[in-house]
Design a protein around this motif. Structure first.
Motif, PDB file in Angstrom:
ATOM      1  N   ALA A  88     -13.019  -3.844  -1.615  1.00 25.32           N
ATOM      2  CA  ALA A  88     -12.660  -5.244  -1.819  1.00 25.32           C
ATOM      3  C   ALA A  88     -12.067  -5.449  -3.206  1.00 25.32           C
ATOM      4  CB  ALA A  88     -13.882  -6.136  -1.636  1.00 25.32           C
ATOM      5  N   GLY A  92      -8.079  -6.478  -4.183  1.00 24.41           N
ATOM      6  CA  GLY A  92      -8.218  -7.864  -4.614  1.00 24.41           C
ATOM      7  C   GLY A  92      -7.623  -8.060  -6.000  1.00 24.41           C
ATOM      8  N   LEU A 169     -10.537 -10.636   0.758  1.00 31.14           N
ATOM      9  CA  LEU A 169      -9.344 -10.973  -0.039  1.00 31.14           C
ATOM     10  C   LEU A 169      -9.071 -12.469  -0.036  1.00 31.14           C
ATOM     11  CD1 LEU A 169      -6.781  -8.203   0.971  1.00 31.14           C
ATOM     12  CD2 LEU A 169      -8.140  -8.372  -1.108  1.00 31.14           C
ATOM     13  N   SER A 172     -11.187 -13.577  -2.851  1.00 28.37           N
ATOM     14  CA  SER A 172     -11.118 -12.854  -4.118  1.00 28.37           C
ATOM     15  C   SER A 172      -9.725 -12.949  -4.742  1.00 28.37           C
ATOM     16  CB  SER A 172     -11.523 -11.393  -3.929  1.00 28.37           C
ATOM     17  OG  SER A 172     -10.641 -10.741  -3.054  1.00 28.37           O
ATOM     18  N   VAL A 173      -8.673 -12.944  -3.912  1.00 30.94           N
ATOM     19  CA  VAL A 173      -7.328 -13.027  -4.484  1.00 30.94           C
ATOM     20  C   VAL A 173      -7.129 -14.313  -5.291  1.00 30.94           C
ATOM     21  CG1 VAL A 173      -4.883 -13.263  -3.885  1.00 30.94           C
ATOM     22  CG2 VAL A 173      -6.234 -11.397  -2.930  1.00 30.94           C
ATOM     23  N   TYR A 323       2.392 -12.777   3.030  1.00 32.94           N
ATOM     24  CA  TYR A 323       0.968 -12.710   2.698  1.00 32.94           C
ATOM     25  C   TYR A 323       0.320 -14.067   2.956  1.00 32.94           C
ATOM     26  CZ  TYR A 323      -3.270 -12.874  -0.080  1.00 32.94           C
ATOM     27  OH  TYR A 323      -4.554 -13.060  -0.476  1.00 32.94           O
TER      28      TYR A 323
END
Lengths: 574, 371
Positions: A88, A92, A169, A172-173, A323
């Motif tokens: 992750a 990330g 993600l 976290s992104v 994305y």
């Protein structure tokens, strides 16, 4: 001449008032300490006694840790969690940082749009988002089925450790993105201009100058993701559960709920988890401290010079857009579609299977509907109580001469290291063991308390940053004018703090509305809250009503944030 | 108006002594200034009197009231000290109108509505802001804000007025006007006033007495004239105005004059009689040195030097004269060309300090060459 009559402050009233000040300060400190450390005590203690807490005559022992060490399920859960965290954290950080640099420092098209859309998932309820991913990308999900039909098979499997990491993600992104953007805004663009004038091409500048300057921020972000991976419960429960992949938190959850005889062992594991996350928090704080020390002189805000991407501009914009579609838009679409159709699959046109049944179920089923009203109730009451308490604590910490004031801020930030499941179990035990509190155990108020404790850092950070920006001379002037500490806080500091208090109110409301981990042990009939109901209904196979609840949760969140923005100009994650 | 008595006041931080056991008294109705460079402890001293900083040792009294006494464990909270304080930032509360700002201390004292209105009106009239009572702070200029802060600090008849660099946020022109205004204001209200500044001109212009502070201790207490004309240390000499400090050795005292042989050049100068012996520093201000041409003044200007550089500063020229290795700054309205010159100063204008006391003081010529 006015000055001929001097108006002395009245003595008796004032010494009484000074006592009130001290009472408030001690009271606040004790309340904070009890609320935050109280729930940990029974969890840690249970790990060191030889019998369950409710049996008397416990003897201190280390046997529980020995038993834990011999449990292969524990070791496999630990290994899984470590792998999950790694899978992750690395993508990330890379994706989040890459996006931040591209949006903040280059001439990428559609920057404003990306700037808003990329952080939007932070406001989505975590559970709803996970379910959205499942509806789209699980083996029977819409996108997976479509891909399998057209290409023979799907190259991914959501029910796996990498699958869990990919879903992480979503949250976290945006976190990494915000942290890196904050760091970038403290770096003068002239360091990049200097490299350009030295003859470096734009991409080389990003790679050799900008990225290295970001290293502390990247490290902090990575630690944060690892912390999240270690403590998150819902995600591994939903994605790992069906295929028997345990992480530490699901291992704790399952053992606690299914094997009461092993409470000591599980408590030992929980203490271990607590220690680990605490160390991570300590590391993160240290790195953050370093980062601020290495900040370049934040000179005057000069116009940001943007690097030219040249021919890469549009390809990169398209890549980022895909994305956004794949990781942000489609899961929400999946959630929406699941909530309004009988079955959501590419095999049937969604228009043929439209239904309002799931929403009707939500509003007619007592237990489901109660979970909405309960969540709203504790959200409103909890955010008001928490904001009042946190504001008082911030005033004691930063605006008083209270002896232990400097301990308050670290204590209030500590819950970032408290896994929700540990808080939940701790509060459960506190209610069981402390007889006068026992009636609270089956009410929504116990859950509210758990949610508040877990989210203090969010509200406190919002209040503290504004408080520190208010000159202390403003309160000093009130004190020398004759106001007591409390009077000064009430009449000078709090009015100036109003926007931050509104911000804390909204943030705490949204956090309480969307939180669920600490409540899994506290929920019974009557005190259901949104997240736990969704988790349980999902486990029972009712995807439609769960999706409807998720949509309602998102709608309430959006409503609260909009109110905050319109009424008080509250900017979240600005 | 009571007098303020500060006695053996000390404040230690973990690694540093911020105030080093200082004692002084602000007399009734006096305008007393704490002057010193930043970090010398002057603001800390002021805030200790206001009760906003807690000292480690010593005592502070206001008339018969003990505000702080470490031995008797007395530390009256700021709200019970009855001090009027004007802060460097003025600290006008932005969410209250001018009138509300001034009324706030009166409301705390449970004064009746009519009395509040009357006192606010009077205080604002005294600071010439009666017309702006309903304005909000952001609608005021810096000078007006400063006067609101003053009005707020005096409405309730405080025992002492404490001013923390109240003029430093004003631009240069305004500051000069505000200085004159403040002096008149203080004289008319007759409040015992303690004023903190790092600006020597303000200190000299406003004060009845000045306390020069350095590194947590008091260097000198005196009237503006005393500290300027008879500085007690090289620090005071260089902090107030400019001062040349020339190293030399005392040869002897005779006929009311002490003869000093200057280092390096070996030339002898006469200064007013002093009991010092051995290695000394001769302090002389640039404006007290006269320049003469090298050729025709040998009899009454015995000191020889070389004019090394000239800077035009508007009202005069500044010269740097090299006296056989020691550099001397001289102010003169006349224009001189580089080359050999002769210098003279009246013996009573010069002061002697023991040489050891000079270590921490940057020399004037160093400062000039940096500028």
């Amino acid at each position: 001449m006015t000055l001929s009559t001097s108006l002395r402050p009245r003595r008796g009233r004032h010494s009484g008032a000074a006592r009130t000040d001290r009472l408030i300060q001690w009271g606040t400190w004790l309340l904070v300490v009890v609320l935050i450390f109280g729930p940990i005590v029974p969890v840690v203690y249970a790990g060191f006694v030889d019998r369950p807490l409710y049996e008397s005559g416990g003897v201190l022992t280390l046997d529980n840790f020995g038993a834990l060490g011999e449990d292969p399920a524990f070791w496999s859960a630990l290994r899984n969690t470590a792998l999950f965290a790694l899978m992750a954290a690395v993508p990330g950080v890379l994706i989040g940082a890459g996006l931040a640099v591209l949006v903040a420092r280059t001439d990428l098209p559609m920057q404003r749009f990306f700037g808003v859309v990329l952080v939007a998932p932070l406001l989505f309820p975590g559970l709803g988002v996970t379910l959205g991913w499942v509806t789209m990308y699980s083996p029977s999900g819409f996108v997976s089925t479509w891909v399998a039909e057209h290409f023979g098979s799907t190259p991914w499997n959501l029910y796996s450790l990498p699958g869990m990491a990919i879903v992480t993600l979503e949250k976290s992104v945006p976190l990494v993105y915000l942290m890196v953007r904050a760091r970038l805004s403290s770096l003068d663009t002239s360091i990049e201009s200097a490299a350009l004038t030295a003859g470096a091409r734009p991409l080389r500048v990003l790679w050799t100058i900008t990225l290295p300057m970001l290293r502390p921020a990247l490290l902090t972000a990575a630690i944060l993701i690892v912390m999240i991976a270690f403590e998150t419960l819902g995600l591994p429960l939903i994605l790992g559960g069906p295929v028997d992949i345990d992480t530490l938190s699901t291992y704790l959850y399952r053992t606690w709920t299914t094997d009461p005889a092993r409470q000591g062992t599980v408590s030992a594991a929980a203490s271990g988890l607590l220690l680990l996350v605490t160390i991570l928090l300590w590391l993160r704080t240290r790195v953050e401290g370093d980062a601020s020390r290495y900040a370049t002189a934040a000179g005057k805000a000069t116009a940001t010079r943007r690097l030219h991407l040249g021919p890469l501009r549009w390809p990169l914009a398209i890549l980022i857009s895909s994305y956004v579609v794949v990781a942000i838009v489609l899961p929400v679409v999946g959630l929406v579609m699941t909530s309004v159709t009988y079955i959501f699959t590419p095999a049937v046109s969604p228009w043929d299977v439209l239904t309002s049944r799931h929403f009707e179920t939500v509003f007619t089923n007592d237990s489901l509907f109660r979970s909405i009203t309960n969540s709203l109730l504790i959200g409103v009451v909890g955010s008001v109580l928490a904001t009042t308490g946190l504001a008082t604590a911030a005033l004691v910490a930063h605006r008083s001469r209270f002896r232990l004031r400097s301990t308050l801020t670290p204590i209030l930030f500590y819950p970032r290291a408290l896994p929700g499941i540990v808080v939940g179990v701790g509060i459960f035990w506190s209610f069981v063991l402390l007889t006068p509190l026992e009636p609270l155990r089956t009410t929504v108020w116990g859950i509210m308390l758990a949610f508040i404790v877990r989210n203090t850092a969010i509200g406190y950070a919002a209040i503290q940053s504004s408080l520190l920006a208010i000159s202390t001379e403003l309160d000093a002037a009130a004190r020398t004018s004759g106001a007591t500490w409390f009077k000064t806080c009430r009449t000078i500091v709090v009015p100036l703090l109003r926007p931050a208090l509104a911000g804390s109110l909204i943030l705490m409301f949204v956090s309480i509305l969307n939180d669920y981990d600490p409540a899994v042990f506290l929920v019974t009939t009557g005190n259901e809250v949104l997240g736990v109901t969704m988790l349980k209904q999902w486990a029972a196979g009712f995807a439609g009503p769960v999706a409807a609840l998720g949509i309602i949760q998102i709608a309430i969140t959006a409503f609260a944030v909009t109110i905050g923005r319109l009424a008080w100009g509250v900017k979240l994650h600005a | 108006m009571p007098e303020i008595n500060v006695s053996a006041l000390g404040l230690d931080y973990a690694a540093k002594t911020a105030i080093d056991d200082i004692s002084f008294t602000a007399r009734e109705g006096e305008f007393l200034t704490l002057l010193g460079p930043s970090g010398c402890g002057k603001t800390t001293t002021l805030m200790s009197i206001a009760g906003l900083v807690q000292p480690t040792r010593g005592s502070i009294t206001c008339g018969a009231d003990v505000l702080f006494d470490s031995q008797r464990s007395i530390d009256r909270p700021p709200e019970r000290r009855n001090c009027g304080v004007v802060f460097q930032s003025y600290a006008i509360w932005p969410h209250m109108s001018v009138a509300d700002n001034v009324a706030y201390p009166l409301r705390l004292r449970k004064v009746g509505k009519a009395e509040i209105a009357k006192r606010v009106q009077e205080a604002l009239a005294m600071v010439e802001l009666a017309a702006l009572a309903e304005r909000y702070p952001h609608q005021l200029s810096g000078g007006q804000q400063q006067r609101v802060a003053l009005a707020r600090a005096i409405t309730y008849g405080p025992g002492v007025l404490l001013l923390d660099e109240p003029l430093s946020n004003l631009d240069a022109k305004l500051r000069e006007q505000a200085r004159i205004w403040l002096k008149e204001f203080q004289t008319s209200v007759g409040l015992t006033t303690i004023f903190v500044t790092h600006d020597q001109d303000e200190a000299l212009a406003l004060s009845d007495r000045v306390i020069v502070m350095n590194d947590g201790h008091i260097e000198q207490v005196g009237t503006p004239e005393e500290i300027y004309q008879r500085p007690a240390s090289p620090f005071v000499a260089s902090f107030l105005g400019s001062a040349n400090l020339l190293a030399g050795t005392v040869l002897g005292t005779a006929g009311g004059l002490t003869q000093v042989r200057l280092q390096d050049s070996g030339q002898t100068v006469s200064v007013g009689a002093d009991s010092l012996a051995g290695d000394v520093l001769v302090m002389i201000r640039p404006e007290d040195v006269e320049l003469f041409s090298d050729t025709n003044a040998a009899d009454h200007a015995t000191l020889q030097g070389t004019l090394a550089s000239r800077t035009f500063v508007g009202s005069s020229y500044r010269y740097i004269i090299d006296c056989g290795g020691q550099k001397l700054s001289v102010a003169s309205r006349e224009r001189w060309e580089p080359g050999p010159v002769r210098l003279r100063f009246a013996p009573e204008r010069a002061r002697l300090f023991p040489h050891a006391s000079a270590t921490a003081v940057p020399t004037l010529t160093e400062e000039l060459s940096h500028a």
